[in-house]
Design a protein around this motif. Structure first.
Motif, mmCIF file in Angstrom:
data_model
loop_
_atom_site.group_PDB
_atom_site.id
_atom_site.type_symbol
_atom_site.label_atom_id
_atom_site.label_comp_id
_atom_site.label_asym_id
_atom_site.label_seq_id
_atom_site.Cartn_x
_atom_site.Cartn_y
_atom_site.Cartn_z
ATOM 1 N N ALA A 1 0.826 -1.207 0.000
ATOM 2 C CA ALA A 1 0.000 0.000 0.000
ATOM 3 C C ALA A 1 0.858 1.255 0.000
ATOM 4 N N ALA A 2 1.980 1.229 0.725
ATOM 5 C CA ALA A 2 2.872 2.381 0.768
ATOM 6 C C ALA A 2 3.576 2.562 -0.578
ATOM 7 N N ILE A 3 3.979 1.461 -1.206
ATOM 8 C CA ILE A 3 4.594 1.538 -2.539
ATOM 9 C C ILE A 3 3.620 2.171 -3.523
ATOM 10 N N ASP A 4 2.375 1.729 -3.475
ATOM 11 C CA ASP A 4 1.357 2.293 -4.368
ATOM 12 C C ASP A 4 1.174 3.786 -4.129
ATOM 13 N N GLU A 5 1.244 4.204 -2.866
ATOM 14 C CA GLU A 5 1.064 5.612 -2.554
ATOM 15 C C GLU A 5 2.247 6.439 -3.055
ATOM 16 N N VAL A 6 3.444 5.908 -2.946
ATOM 17 C CA VAL A 6 4.613 6.613 -3.485
ATOM 18 C C VAL A 6 4.458 6.800 -4.994
ATOM 19 N N VAL A 7 4.065 5.745 -5.677
ATOM 20 C CA VAL A 7 3.858 5.839 -7.129
ATOM 21 C C VAL A 7 2.778 6.864 -7.441
ATOM 22 N N ARG A 8 1.691 6.849 -6.670
ATOM 23 C CA ARG A 8 0.591 7.795 -6.912
ATOM 24 C C ARG A 8 1.068 9.234 -6.772
ATOM 25 N N ILE A 9 1.848 9.516 -5.733
ATOM 26 C CA ILE A 9 2.346 10.884 -5.526
ATOM 27 C C ILE A 9 3.258 11.300 -6.676
ATOM 28 N N MET A 10 4.175 10.421 -7.058
ATOM 29 C CA MET A 10 5.075 10.756 -8.165
ATOM 30 C C MET A 10 4.284 11.107 -9.419
ATOM 31 N N LYS A 11 3.307 10.275 -9.737
ATOM 32 C CA LYS A 11 2.528 10.516 -10.957
ATOM 33 C C LYS A 11 1.679 11.772 -10.842
ATOM 34 N N SER A 12 1.168 12.054 -9.634
ATOM 35 C CA SER A 12 0.360 13.264 -9.443
ATOM 36 C C SER A 12 1.192 14.530 -9.634
ATOM 37 N N THR B 1 8.477 4.068 -11.803
ATOM 38 C CA THR B 1 8.616 2.631 -12.014
ATOM 39 C C THR B 1 9.076 1.988 -10.714
ATOM 40 N N ILE B 2 8.872 0.678 -10.637
ATOM 41 C CA ILE B 2 9.248 -0.079 -9.448
ATOM 42 C C ILE B 2 10.249 -1.151 -9.855
ATOM 43 N N SER B 3 11.428 -1.107 -9.268
ATOM 44 C CA SER B 3 12.430 -2.143 -9.495
ATOM 45 C C SER B 3 12.339 -3.153 -8.358
ATOM 46 N N SER B 4 13.271 -4.086 -8.320
ATOM 47 C CA SER B 4 13.256 -5.074 -7.242
ATOM 48 C C SER B 4 13.610 -4.473 -5.895
ATOM 49 N N ILE B 5 14.168 -3.262 -5.878
ATOM 50 C CA ILE B 5 14.594 -2.658 -4.616
ATOM 51 C C ILE B 5 14.079 -1.235 -4.396
ATOM 52 N N HIS B 6 13.829 -0.485 -5.488
ATOM 53 C CA HIS B 6 13.489 0.925 -5.371
ATOM 54 C C HIS B 6 12.232 1.284 -6.151
ATOM 55 N N ILE B 7 11.637 2.416 -5.773
ATOM 56 C CA ILE B 7 10.632 3.095 -6.593
ATOM 57 C C ILE B 7 11.332 4.321 -7.164
ATOM 58 N N ASN B 8 11.440 4.387 -8.477
ATOM 59 C CA ASN B 8 12.137 5.491 -9.136
ATOM 60 C C ASN B 8 11.131 6.448 -9.773
ATOM 61 N N ASP C 1 14.559 -8.689 -14.225
ATOM 62 C CA ASP C 1 14.023 -9.408 -13.070
ATOM 63 C C ASP C 1 12.836 -8.741 -12.403
ATOM 64 N N SER C 2 12.307 -7.632 -12.964
ATOM 65 C CA SER C 2 11.339 -6.877 -12.185
ATOM 66 C C SER C 2 10.324 -6.178 -13.084
ATOM 67 N N THR C 3 9.387 -5.461 -12.433
ATOM 68 C CA THR C 3 8.326 -4.790 -13.177
ATOM 69 C C THR C 3 8.862 -3.651 -14.047
ATOM 70 N N ASN C 4 9.980 -3.037 -13.652
ATOM 71 C CA ASN C 4 10.494 -1.943 -14.479
ATOM 72 C C ASN C 4 11.215 -2.444 -15.728
#
Length: 262
Positions: free
Chosen positions: A147-158, A164-171, A207-210
């Protein structure tokens, strides 16, 4: 995703390999001996080898010079290091210095907002070396729930950022570049090659979503086995998957590439 026993000979000779770094070449944060040897063997076979990572320019500089690679694209396609004979790699960028400077100020404001508003959110420990993006740690030295990862992504996009989300970071960054545009850019800038005209002659490993934008475009794409952690989140999956995880998986993939050189 097919196992490597289904790997097929390409229609034309291979040109090279693009690869992610974290949890693809590396295991527990360091490149393994078998993965490093695989890079060396690929280069000795005459293939171009180009890592593409979300890691920062400052973090990746030494690897660009000491690993057997033709270039190292960092910060999700925004910039690259080019090895040089004098031991001092040269940096090149997709964005002008003026754009990078303006974006930097805006990104620090977004980073401060994320840390302030998302419980547990912290900047990645490699942030000091970043020039064109920000990174929030979710699995390297801390753990953020989904949920926190999703919120970080939401703020960045807003805030108008790409996220993007790697295996270790949200960039997050300002601009339309990504790993695919970075691959296109580096080939054009260094060798005058058009990636889209020769996609069937290149391999991508991640190896990841990004890595999804690469999995979507490369016919010969592979995920190391630890990608199964993100399988349910992938809209675009790699065509193949290695038996082993991380560096061992990359070594297995390199072996199959070398078996089908022509």
């Amino acid at each position: 995703m097919l196992d490597l026993s289904h790997w097929q000979r390409p229609p034309h000779p291979w040109l090279g390999v693009f690869t992610d770094i974290d949890d693809t070449l590396t295991t527990d944060g360091a490149i393994t001996a078998d993965a490093l040897q695989a890079l060396t063997t690929l280069k000795q076979a005459g293939l171009m080898v180009i890592p593409i990572t979300g890691r920062p320019m400052g973090w990746s500089r030494d690897f660009a010079q000491t690993w057997p690679v033709d270039a190292l694209v960092a910060e999700n396609g925004a910039a690259a290091w080019l090895p040089q004979a004098d031991g001092q790699p040269r940096a090149i960028y997709q964005q002008s210095e003026a754009v990078r400077t303006a974006n930097w100020t805006r990104m620090q404001e977004v980073a401060a907002r994320i840390v302030r508003e998302v419980p547990g959110a912290a900047l990645a420990q490699d942030s000091a070396g970043r020039e064109t993006d920000i990174a929030i740690d979710h699995s390297e030295f801390t753990h953020l729930p989904a949920a926190a990862i999703d919120e970080v992504v939401r703020i960045m996009k807003s805030e108008g950022m790409t996220a993007t989300i790697s295996s270790i970071h949200i960039n997050g960054w300002f601009g339309s570049h990504n790993k695919l545009s970075g691959a296109r850019w580096i080939l054009k800038a260094l060798w005058g090659r058009e990636l889209d005209a020769e996609l069937a002659r290149w391999v991508y490993v991640g190896d990841s979503t990004n890595d999804q934008v690469m999995f979507e475009h490369f016919a010969f794409s592979a995920g190391v086995a630890n990608i199964r952690r993100f399988e349910s989140q992938l809209t675009h999956r790699p065509r193949y998957i290695t038996p082993s995880e991380r560096g061992a998986g990359f070594s297995e993939l390199a072996h199959h590439v070398l078996q089908h050189l022509t």
